[in-house]
Design an enzyme around this catalytic site. Sequence first.
Site, short mmCIF file in Angstrom:
data_model
loop_
_atom_site.label_atom_id
_atom_site.label_comp_id
_atom_site.label_asym_id
_atom_site.label_seq_id
_atom_site.Cartn_x
_atom_site.Cartn_y
_atom_site.Cartn_z
CB VAL A 1 -13.11 -6.17 10.63
CG1 VAL A 1 -14.56 -6.37 10.20
CG2 VAL A 1 -12.68 -4.73 10.38
NE ARG B 1 -5.43 1.50 -8.01
CZ ARG B 1 -5.22 2.11 -6.86
NH1 ARG B 1 -6.22 2.67 -6.20
NH2 ARG B 1 -4.01 2.19 -6.33
CB ILE C 1 1.30 3.46 1.17
CG1 ILE C 1 1.21 3.70 -0.34
CG2 ILE C 1 1.19 1.99 1.52
CD1 ILE C 1 2.47 3.25 -1.09
CG ASP C 2 -0.75 7.45 -1.99
OD1 ASP C 2 0.37 6.91 -2.03
OD2 ASP C 2 -1.55 7.45 -2.94
O1 F6P Z 1 -2.68 4.81 -3.59
C1 F6P Z 1 -1.55 4.07 -3.37
C2 F6P Z 1 -0.68 4.02 -4.60
O2 F6P Z 1 0.38 3.12 -4.36
C3 F6P Z 1 -0.12 5.36 -5.09
O3 F6P Z 1 1.00 5.80 -4.37
C4 F6P Z 1 0.19 5.03 -6.52
O4 F6P Z 1 0.25 6.20 -7.29
C5 F6P Z 1 -0.97 4.16 -6.91
O5 F6P Z 1 -1.40 3.54 -5.72
C6 F6P Z 1 -0.67 3.10 -7.92
O6 F6P Z 1 -1.87 2.50 -8.30
P1 F6P Z 1 -2.03 1.07 -8.97
O7 F6P Z 1 -1.81 0.04 -7.90
O8 F6P Z 1 -3.43 1.05 -9.47
O9 F6P Z 1 -1.00 0.98 -10.05
#
Ligand code: F6P
Length: 328
Positions: A28, A77, A131-132
């Site tokens: 980017v 988050r 990664i999901d």
């Molecule tokens: O979305 C990616 C991921 O690693 C999921 O596989 C997992 O359930 C989640 O994030 C975990 O979230 P956090 O990092 O908020 O604990």
Amino acid sequence: MGGIQLKRMAVLTSGGDAPGMNAAIRAVVRTGLEQGCEVFGVEHGYAGLIAGKFIELGARDVGGIIQRGGTMLGSARCPEFRTEEGRTKALRELNQKRIEGLVVIGGNGSQTGANSLAAAGFPVVGVASTIDNDLYGSEITIGVDTALNIALETIDRLKVTASSHQRAMLVEVMGRDCGYLALMAGITGGAEAVLIPEYETQPEEVVREIRRAYERGKPHAIVVVAEGARPNAQGLAQYVKEQGARLGFELRVTILGYSQRGGTPTYFDRYLASRLGAAAVEQLAAGKHGVLVGIQKSEVATTPLAEVMAGKKPLDPRMLELARVLAK
Ligand code: F6P
């Protein structure tokens, strides 16, 4: 290319980090500079956007990061961004810094945020990264390949020790809502059974699969369990423990957890991130926004963010069948 002359743009990474995010930031920044634009990185995702944490990035600032996992910008988050007030603060910061376009690198939660900025009229382009691999609009997302290779490395090792002891092994991989990682790790790691959040499985069914594996002459049984499967790895292990000697095999549990997010990005993830990062800037420069940049039929493709939000990406039923057949 036509379009507009972007003067100032920004990039952020949000949600769960994914190996390859750094390669996307680098792409980017350098593509933005090529377009004659000043590029700013936002620290810690939407939280940094609300707090006005912008840093100007030059070509050298993103040097030496393509091979690093994680994200040099940090991620978060951010519940505050889900509120009207939080988004208003973020928009105010973007306007105050005279940012004309934003690239959001992340998965479902991050693109939901991007969609709300787009709905408020701000030019934003998403880059598919999680990664999901559960993001509608991209067949594959940044970080999946690395996460799967990490899972495979562990499964291969577990098979060795499982065979020495004739044990059954449960391997829990990430995926709270989506079984993609578990399913693909199961197919390519040669698992006897795979448990995913999309389908509830009875513990006794798993026990039956493990028994059948031994009856077929296997020296081990590997069961890949997604984090969000019902039952999960702990639940299954508890069941087996309660059943004791009746089952006739020993079982051990390995939880891969966050180690899958921290790896060195593979060739594939670096290449994917480089392509998608560059394409996101090209979209903004062409005056196209409100879209997710992803991969469809091996080509870079865009999908309106509103469509990404409404869409669901189901697991390919042929892969479920493949996992079953190849477990023979
Ligand atoms: O979305 C990616 C991921 O690693 C999921 O596989 C997992 O359930 C989640 O994030 C975990 O979230 P956090 O990092 O908020 O604990």
